[in-house]
Design a protein around this motif. Structure first.
Motif, PDB file in Angstrom:
ATOM      1  N   LEU A  35      79.492  13.243  21.573  1.00 15.15           N
ATOM      2  CA  LEU A  35      80.798  13.015  20.959  1.00 15.15           C
ATOM      3  C   LEU A  35      81.622  12.006  21.755  1.00 15.15           C
ATOM      4  CD1 LEU A  35      81.629  16.677  19.915  1.00 15.15           C
ATOM      5  CD2 LEU A  35      81.161  14.754  18.377  1.00 15.15           C
ATOM      6  N   GLU A  36      81.548  12.091  23.085  1.00 15.51           N
ATOM      7  CA  GLU A  36      82.272  11.123  23.926  1.00 15.51           C
ATOM      8  C   GLU A  36      81.779   9.706  23.654  1.00 15.51           C
ATOM      9  OE1 GLU A  36      84.863  11.345  25.766  1.00 15.51           O
ATOM     10  OE2 GLU A  36      85.044  13.403  26.450  1.00 15.51           O
ATOM     11  N   GLN A  37      80.472   9.546  23.428  1.00 15.19           N
ATOM     12  CA  GLN A  37      79.926   8.222  23.135  1.00 15.19           C
ATOM     13  C   GLN A  37      80.348   7.733  21.757  1.00 15.19           C
ATOM     14  OE1 GLN A  37      75.698   8.563  23.770  1.00 15.19           O
ATOM     15  NE2 GLN A  37      75.880   8.488  25.996  1.00 15.19           N
ATOM     16  N   LEU A  38      80.502   8.651  20.812  1.00 15.53           N
ATOM     17  CA  LEU A  38      80.924   8.278  19.455  1.00 15.53           C
ATOM     18  C   LEU A  38      82.382   7.846  19.386  1.00 15.53           C
ATOM     19  CD1 LEU A  38      79.491  10.973  17.009  1.00 15.53           C
ATOM     20  CD2 LEU A  38      79.096   8.513  16.933  1.00 15.53           C
ATOM     21  N   LEU A  39      83.197   8.422  20.228  1.00 13.80           N
ATOM     22  CA  LEU A  39      84.646   8.254  20.137  1.00 13.80           C
ATOM     23  C   LEU A  39      85.109   6.801  20.058  1.00 13.80           C
ATOM     24  CD1 LEU A  39      87.134  10.019  19.896  1.00 13.80           C
ATOM     25  CD2 LEU A  39      87.304  10.014  22.380  1.00 13.80           C
ATOM     26  N   PRO A  40      84.643   5.901  20.944  1.00 14.93           N
ATOM     27  CA  PRO A  40      85.152   4.520  20.890  1.00 14.93           C
ATOM     28  C   PRO A  40      84.803   3.773  19.598  1.00 14.93           C
ATOM     29  CG  PRO A  40      84.022   4.929  22.971  1.00 14.93           C
ATOM     30  CD  PRO A  40      83.761   6.105  22.087  1.00 14.93           C
TER      31      PRO A  40
END
Length: 159
Positions: A35-40
């Motif tokens: 999810l952290e990788q998807l955020l940007p």
């Protein structure tokens, strides 16, 4: 007949339990990292959805950071049309205060989330928030209010 576990069986069961626990921990970390990788790469409602999911994960892992994520989600939601993402962001902040045992703040944010669900006619989320409010009012000794909230949530689920 009496069963006596041998040392080998005890070690084997312990090993399996440790493996199960570690796999669940790794899954949670993997989900958070994904999810952290998807955020940007997300914008608008999709970004808000990811932020809300991350807040839920951080509530279990790092409560102070969960508050930060919830506040960021609320800030993002204020720049958008009202929707389920906004009510979830406020509910997440209410959850944060619930876990901190700051019940008046939790009730405050749950009520904001409740108003948003009513405006958007988001019946499923409304039932969840009503249940949350019922639990909180029970904790603070307001049993009559707790029952009212739980009954209203039940009516929604049955209706």
């Amino acid at each position: 007949m009496h069963f006596k576990a041998s040392a080998g069986w005890t070690a084997w069961i312990t090993f399996l339990l440790v493996q199960i626990f570690l796999s669940q921990e790794l899954y949670a970390v993997s989900e958070r990292d994904s999810l952290e990788q998807l955020l940007p790469s997300r914008e608008g409602a999709a970004k808000l959805e990811v932020m809300n999911a991350l807040t839920g994960i951080y509530l279990a892992e790092d409560e102070p950071f969960a508050k930060t994520k919830a506040l960021e989600a609320i800030q993002l939601s204020e720049s958008m049309e009202s929707g389920p993402g906004r009510s979830r962001a406020y509910r997440n902040l209410g959850n944060y205060f619930y876990y901190q045992s700051i019940y008046d703040s939790s009730i405050y944010y749950y009520n904001i989330a409740l108003r948003i669900t009513e405006q958007n006619e988001d019946i499923e989320s409304k039932a969840k928030i009503l249940n949350d409010l019922g639990v909180l009012h029970d904790i603070i000794g307001e049993s009559d209010k707790a029952i009212d909230y739980h009954l209203e949530a039940l009516e929604i689920h049955e209706g």
